[in-house]
Motif scaffolding. Structure first.
Motif, PDB file in Angstrom:
ATOM      1  N   ASP A  50       5.838 -69.625  43.106  1.00  0.00           N
ATOM      2  CA  ASP A  50       5.802 -69.027  41.767  1.00  0.00           C
ATOM      3  C   ASP A  50       6.150 -67.541  41.831  1.00  0.00           C
ATOM      4  O   ASP A  50       6.914 -67.035  40.998  1.00  0.00           O
ATOM      5  N   LEU A  51       5.627 -66.844  42.832  1.00  0.00           N
ATOM      6  CA  LEU A  51       5.925 -65.421  42.974  1.00  0.00           C
ATOM      7  C   LEU A  51       7.402 -65.187  43.300  1.00  0.00           C
ATOM      8  O   LEU A  51       7.992 -64.212  42.842  1.00  0.00           O
ATOM      9  N   PRO A  87       4.860 -56.226  36.888  1.00  0.00           N
ATOM     10  CA  PRO A  87       4.162 -57.356  37.503  1.00  0.00           C
ATOM     11  C   PRO A  87       2.768 -57.583  36.902  1.00  0.00           C
ATOM     12  O   PRO A  87       2.019 -56.640  36.680  1.00  0.00           O
ATOM     13  N   SER A 134       9.838 -67.280  42.302  1.00  0.00           N
ATOM     14  CA  SER A 134      10.581 -67.594  41.071  1.00  0.00           C
ATOM     15  C   SER A 134      10.477 -66.458  40.056  1.00  0.00           C
ATOM     16  O   SER A 134      11.394 -66.251  39.263  1.00  0.00           O
ATOM     17  N   ARG A 135       9.365 -65.697  40.100  1.00  0.00           N
ATOM     18  CA  ARG A 135       9.201 -64.546  39.208  1.00  0.00           C
ATOM     19  C   ARG A 135       9.843 -63.289  39.789  1.00  0.00           C
ATOM     20  O   ARG A 135       9.722 -62.205  39.238  1.00  0.00           O
ATOM     21  N   LYS A 136      10.494 -63.446  40.932  1.00  0.00           N
ATOM     22  CA  LYS A 136      11.208 -62.365  41.611  1.00  0.00           C
ATOM     23  C   LYS A 136      10.298 -61.222  42.048  1.00  0.00           C
ATOM     24  O   LYS A 136      10.714 -60.047  42.090  1.00  0.00           O
ATOM     25  N   LEU A 137       9.051 -61.572  42.402  1.00  0.00           N
ATOM     26  CA  LEU A 137       8.130 -60.590  42.957  1.00  0.00           C
ATOM     27  C   LEU A 137       8.139 -60.652  44.485  1.00  0.00           C
ATOM     28  O   LEU A 137       7.783 -59.689  45.153  1.00  0.00           O
ATOM     29  N   GLU A 183      -3.268 -64.779  42.951  1.00  0.00           N
ATOM     30  CA  GLU A 183      -1.903 -64.377  43.307  1.00  0.00           C
ATOM     31  C   GLU A 183      -1.918 -63.095  44.133  1.00  0.00           C
ATOM     32  O   GLU A 183      -1.185 -62.973  45.115  1.00  0.00           O
ATOM     33  N   PRO A 236      11.130 -55.265  40.952  1.00  0.00           N
ATOM     34  CA  PRO A 236      10.839 -56.454  40.133  1.00  0.00           C
ATOM     35  C   PRO A 236      11.498 -56.341  38.757  1.00  0.00           C
ATOM     36  O   PRO A 236      11.708 -55.239  38.246  1.00  0.00           O
TER      37      PRO A 236
END
Length: 168
Positions: free
Chosen positions: A158-159, A119, A161-164, A125, A115
């Protein structure tokens, strides 16, 4: 799947509804005090909005809202049609901005090995991300979560887009 009701309480409620077709699962759970009244109201309101959202995504067909029809699951939640439609329209606008791969029920997601930052996850989530195993599809994750498709897909998007999470 949402964790608000124990498996034993849900099984008992379903058994009771099978014996009494005039009863509804939500009202049986409420009467048995198997779920917090506030949580029940929140879940029912979310389910109403999810249903309207799903109907608005139909590409053909028709539907109608029926007023004053008896509700066997009457748990004291009233939702104005205008409010439900307005929220569903807001969701439709947001849905159109979600990555098509994440919105596809057959997409497989994996957890990012590297990541971009430390995180930070909310409990909601984390409960969704914990189901990502590189084998389950988005549709399977939605089913396992016990929440509506909209809420789960928005969380997954969303996860991503946050690259998780990554799409395969």
């Amino acid at each position: 799947g949402s964790g608000h009701v124990s498996d034993a309480a849900l099984t008992a409620a379903i058994t009771q509804v099978r014996l009494d077709p005039d009863a509804g699962v939500a009202s049986v759970l409420r009467d048995a005090e198997a779920i917090d009244e506030g949580d029940l109201h929140s879940l029912v309101t979310e389910q109403i909005t999810d249903a309207v959202f799903d109907l608005m995504r139909w590409t053909n067909g028709s539907f109608a809202f029926v007023v004053d029809e008896p509700n066997r699951d009457g748990v004291g939640v009233n939702c104005r049609v205008d409010d439900g439609v307005s929220e569903a329209r807001r969701r439709m606008d947001q849905w159109s901005t979600i990555d098509a791969a994440v919105a596809d029920q057959d997409t497989i997601l994996t957890i990012t090995c590297d990541p971009p930052a430390e995180p930070q996850l909310t409990v909601d989530e984390w409960s969704v991300m914990a189901l990502v195993d590189g084998q389950r599809s988005v549709g399977e994750i939605v089913e396992l979560c016990g929440r509506g498709e909209y809420a789960v897909v928005v969380t997954l998007a969303d996860l991503v887009s946050r690259k998780l999470l990554e799409t395969e």
